[in-house]
Design a protein around this motif. Structure first.
Motif, PDB file in Angstrom:
ATOM      1  N   MET A   1     -33.956  45.972  14.437  1.00  0.00           N
ATOM      2  CA  MET A   1     -32.861  46.817  14.872  1.00  0.00           C
ATOM      3  C   MET A   1     -33.145  47.233  16.311  1.00  0.00           C
ATOM      4  SD  MET A   1     -31.534  50.310  13.061  1.00  0.00           S
ATOM      5  CE  MET A   1     -30.294  51.341  13.803  1.00  0.00           C
ATOM      6  N   ILE A  14     -28.438  44.757  15.023  1.00  0.00           N
ATOM      7  CA  ILE A  14     -29.357  44.075  14.108  1.00  0.00           C
ATOM      8  C   ILE A  14     -29.340  42.600  14.484  1.00  0.00           C
ATOM      9  CG2 ILE A  14     -29.831  43.422  11.707  1.00  0.00           C
ATOM     10  CD1 ILE A  14     -30.166  46.402  12.077  1.00  0.00           C
ATOM     11  N   ASP A  16     -31.533  38.794  13.542  1.00  0.00           N
ATOM     12  CA  ASP A  16     -32.533  38.086  12.743  1.00  0.00           C
ATOM     13  C   ASP A  16     -33.330  37.204  13.690  1.00  0.00           C
ATOM     14  OD1 ASP A  16     -32.039  39.038  10.186  1.00  0.00           O
ATOM     15  OD2 ASP A  16     -30.561  37.481   9.720  1.00  0.00           O
ATOM     16  N   TRP A  53     -27.209  52.780   9.099  1.00  0.00           N
ATOM     17  CA  TRP A  53     -27.505  51.413   9.533  1.00  0.00           C
ATOM     18  C   TRP A  53     -28.819  50.928   8.930  1.00  0.00           C
ATOM     19  CZ3 TRP A  53     -26.094  47.616  13.343  1.00  0.00           C
ATOM     20  CH2 TRP A  53     -24.753  47.714  13.741  1.00  0.00           C
ATOM     21  N   HIS A  57     -28.892  47.779   6.450  1.00  0.00           N
ATOM     22  CA  HIS A  57     -29.458  46.522   6.961  1.00  0.00           C
ATOM     23  C   HIS A  57     -30.948  46.332   6.681  1.00  0.00           C
ATOM     24  CE1 HIS A  57     -25.760  45.369   8.974  1.00  0.00           C
ATOM     25  NE2 HIS A  57     -25.669  46.598   9.449  1.00  0.00           N
ATOM     26  N   PRO A  59     -33.890  47.007   8.348  1.00  0.00           N
ATOM     27  CA  PRO A  59     -34.630  46.265   9.386  1.00  0.00           C
ATOM     28  C   PRO A  59     -36.129  46.322   9.155  1.00  0.00           C
ATOM     29  CG  PRO A  59     -33.916  48.389  10.224  1.00  0.00           C
ATOM     30  CD  PRO A  59     -33.290  48.241   8.858  1.00  0.00           C
ATOM     31  N   ALA A 146     -33.230  44.401  20.726  1.00  0.00           N
ATOM     32  CA  ALA A 146     -33.622  43.702  19.497  1.00  0.00           C
ATOM     33  C   ALA A 146     -34.216  42.333  19.824  1.00  0.00           C
ATOM     34  CB  ALA A 146     -32.422  43.574  18.557  1.00  0.00           C
TER      35      ALA A 146
END
Length: 186
Positions: A1, A14, A16, A53, A57, A59, A146
């Motif tokens: 994040m 966010i 990946d 968040w 999500h 993170p 991020a």
């Protein structure tokens, strides 16, 4: 994040991270609070949104822009306070928090630590393969944070492990020297 902290506009994102330098955008938004609202309520709005968040999500880490220096002390304080409530929310969830300076983020994303916002936005758009540039700049900055963390975290982890190994080796050496000194003095 990734988090670009602020009271009026706080960018959150966010991504990946995959092997190498591959990153994919998952979500990005800007948390907004009204300037006329009292500071504690504004911080509460930022914290509540950030917590939502994190809970949605989940993170693995939260990367927050470090308040380095700004000409306006009041703005710097508000930015630091917003970053602080987000770091607290992450700590409560036992999510590791990393702070990156603006120049570290710019250097990671553009190769130039003094890049301007347009360059950062252009590179974030290119790196993530986005059809359109994220707007406002706070959203692009959150994505840049991020991305920066995904790329820097492995190196930072290796450095921390190396420092821990060096400290352990030094302790062991000093214990051995102390033991030998005591044996000689007897």
């Amino acid at each position: 994040m990734g988090v670009d902290p602020g009271l009026t506009r706080c960018g959150v994102s966010i991504v990946d991270g995959a092997l190498g330098r591959q990153v994919t955008a998952v979500a990005v938004d800007v948390i907004r609070t009204p300037p006329e609202m009292a500071l504690p309520q504004r911080l509460l709005l930022v914290a509540d949104a950030a917590e939502e968040w994190m809970d949605r999500h989940r993170p693995e880490a939260v990367a927050i822009e470090r308040v380095f220096s700004q000409h306006n002390v009041r703005t710097a304080m508000a930015t630091a306070q917003a970053g602080g409530v987000i770091a607290l929310a992450a700590a409560r969830r036992e999510i590791p928090v990393a702070f990156h300076t603006p120049s570290q983020v710019k250097a990671a994303v553009t190769g130039n630590g003094s890049a301007d916002k347009a360059q950062v936005t252009a590179m974030v758009t290119r790196i993530l393969g986005l059809a359109t540039a994220p707007k406002p700049a706070d959203a692009a900055d959150a994505l840049a944070l991020a991305i920066c963390h995904c790329w820097r975290a492995p190196m930072l982890d290796r450095m921390a492990k190396a420092e821990a190994q060096a400290a352990a080796a030094q302790r062991k050496y000093l214990e051995r020297v102390d033991k030998q000194r005591k044996a000689v003095l007897g």
